[in-house]
Design a protein around this motif. Sequence first.
Motif, PDB file in Angstrom:
ATOM      1  N   TYR A 230     -12.328 -56.060  45.513  1.00  0.00           N
ATOM      2  CA  TYR A 230     -13.786 -55.927  45.572  1.00  0.00           C
ATOM      3  C   TYR A 230     -14.394 -56.191  46.946  1.00  0.00           C
ATOM      4  CZ  TYR A 230     -13.242 -56.273  40.491  1.00  0.00           C
ATOM      5  OH  TYR A 230     -12.861 -56.083  39.179  1.00  0.00           O
ATOM      6  N   ARG A 236     -16.667 -61.647  38.997  1.00  0.00           N
ATOM      7  CA  ARG A 236     -17.025 -60.339  38.454  1.00  0.00           C
ATOM      8  C   ARG A 236     -16.470 -60.151  37.037  1.00  0.00           C
ATOM      9  NH1 ARG A 236     -18.552 -56.439  42.321  1.00  0.00           N
ATOM     10  NH2 ARG A 236     -18.723 -57.294  44.432  1.00  0.00           N
ATOM     11  N   PHE A 238     -14.673 -58.053  34.293  1.00  0.00           N
ATOM     12  CA  PHE A 238     -13.667 -56.994  34.400  1.00  0.00           C
ATOM     13  C   PHE A 238     -13.049 -56.693  33.035  1.00  0.00           C
ATOM     14  CE2 PHE A 238     -10.608 -60.415  34.210  1.00  0.00           C
ATOM     15  CZ  PHE A 238      -9.457 -59.831  33.692  1.00  0.00           C
ATOM     16  N   TYR A 252      -7.951 -51.397  36.113  1.00  0.00           N
ATOM     17  CA  TYR A 252      -9.143 -52.222  36.068  1.00  0.00           C
ATOM     18  C   TYR A 252     -10.393 -51.360  35.859  1.00  0.00           C
ATOM     19  CZ  TYR A 252      -6.908 -56.519  37.747  1.00  0.00           C
ATOM     20  OH  TYR A 252      -6.140 -57.645  37.861  1.00  0.00           O
ATOM     21  N   ASN A 253     -11.281 -51.877  35.037  1.00  0.00           N
ATOM     22  CA  ASN A 253     -12.648 -51.367  34.938  1.00  0.00           C
ATOM     23  C   ASN A 253     -12.672 -49.880  34.599  1.00  0.00           C
ATOM     24  OD1 ASN A 253     -13.232 -54.027  35.657  1.00  0.00           O
ATOM     25  ND2 ASN A 253     -13.273 -53.526  37.830  1.00  0.00           N
ATOM     26  N   GLN A 261     -17.830 -45.993  28.270  1.00  0.00           N
ATOM     27  CA  GLN A 261     -18.968 -46.901  28.341  1.00  0.00           C
ATOM     28  C   GLN A 261     -20.191 -46.269  27.700  1.00  0.00           C
ATOM     29  OE1 GLN A 261     -19.412 -49.074  31.939  1.00  0.00           O
ATOM     30  NE2 GLN A 261     -21.557 -49.646  31.554  1.00  0.00           N
ATOM     31  N   THR A 267     -22.634 -53.427  34.358  1.00  0.00           N
ATOM     32  CA  THR A 267     -21.680 -52.795  35.257  1.00  0.00           C
ATOM     33  C   THR A 267     -20.341 -53.498  35.119  1.00  0.00           C
ATOM     34  OG1 THR A 267     -23.352 -52.141  36.885  1.00  0.00           O
ATOM     35  CG2 THR A 267     -21.083 -52.268  37.652  1.00  0.00           C
ATOM     36  N   ILE A 268     -19.345 -52.779  34.655  1.00  0.00           N
ATOM     37  CA  ILE A 268     -18.001 -53.342  34.589  1.00  0.00           C
ATOM     38  C   ILE A 268     -17.454 -53.399  36.009  1.00  0.00           C
ATOM     39  CG2 ILE A 268     -15.699 -53.057  33.637  1.00  0.00           C
ATOM     40  CD1 ILE A 268     -16.998 -51.441  31.357  1.00  0.00           C
ATOM     41  N   GLY A 269     -17.039 -54.591  36.436  1.00  0.00           N
ATOM     42  CA  GLY A 269     -16.657 -54.802  37.830  1.00  0.00           C
ATOM     43  C   GLY A 269     -17.805 -55.333  38.669  1.00  0.00           C
TER      44      GLY A 269
END
Length: 413
Positions: A230, A236, A238, A252-253, A261, A267-269
Amino acid sequence: MAATRACLVALVVALTFLFMEGRVTAEPTSAGSLVQRRREMGSLLRRLNKPPIASIQSPDGDVIDCVHISKQPAFDHPLLKNHTIQMRPSYNPRGMHHDSNITTHAITQIWHQNGTCPENTIPIRRTKEEDLLRASSIRRFGKKMPRSIPHLNPTNDTDTPNILRGHQHAVASAQYDKCYGTKSTFNLWKPWIARGNDFSLTQFWITGGSYNGNNLNTIEAGWQVYPNLYSDSNTRLFIYWTRDAYQSTGCYNLLCSGFIQTSNQITIGGSISPMSTYGGTQYDIDILVWKDQAGGNWWLQVGGDYVGYWPSSIFSYLADSASTIMWGGEVFSPDAGQTSTHMGSGHFPNEGFGKASHIKNIQVVDSSNCLNPTSDVGFITEQNNCYNVQSDTYGDWGTYIYYGGPGNNHNCP
């Protein structure tokens, strides 16, 4: 031609810097290989960064793109080309545990300070070129290393211990014939990270299958601090998933296709705040994942928001049910066994509330779609003088664990 040469020079300088920092592995540095890497980076950025309807500059440096819900990365998955989005779960689990005597504190994401995404869009953290430059390889960007989860079947798994692969854990684990999700309340911290490619996280793992034959399926959710992914040390939210023991599927994410979604709020991440302080105010976040038995999808709920779901079709074992759930912390470092990267608060479980990190109200979803506390747990640690875990059951906290530690100290290793 001059512009091309300038780009190549800039890329050589960036890669040289990252290599010196120990953040990329040795790769060919010929002009041809750099051009190829540049092309791969451009192709991946175009795939990840869908055209936004609006964009929001977050105070933490993120750019949040509001992408139409039907254009999100999930639908790049070959099994989801004709998928019809399910906007809400059919049923919520029954028996959700609530703290009646503990004051709750609002948790926000930092980008909310500068705006919101409109209806029928989802917020996606924009992937930047510098994010890819930090990655050890373009092909593995956003993916965990194979076999990074704690051993599920220690008597049958004779592979190299996790600590030698760079991972240390302090987790509680429970096994079932069949289970359909979990809910828990995560204490929020900002652990200290010793070097840029270390990470520290707190999560739960919902799993089925095993490493034998590389058929391990996982659904994972929690919070993490991961500078190399990141570019900062923010805490964050996740998620992660795999269906082949982290070999090639999952990430990830939203960095690969799979998770769908539905929320325009989360916001994922994305960075979350505020954080708990040692001996001070404590902040928690509720995370629930469960299998909607009407549609078969595995839904993610963060706080009161339905965030989205993993379609059952992207899994093998988890298309039916899970067999093991784990809760706790993980640290990765190339210097595992000697790293000073913190897990949780950076303090050992015996320090207790407000000092050690906790996960409370640990519950599991059964075949009747009911949430029940789990108490029969085992513990997994590689070096309990570096990071440790303990569990108990008490009042409004239900089943809980304290976990974590400072890493390297006079007793570790």
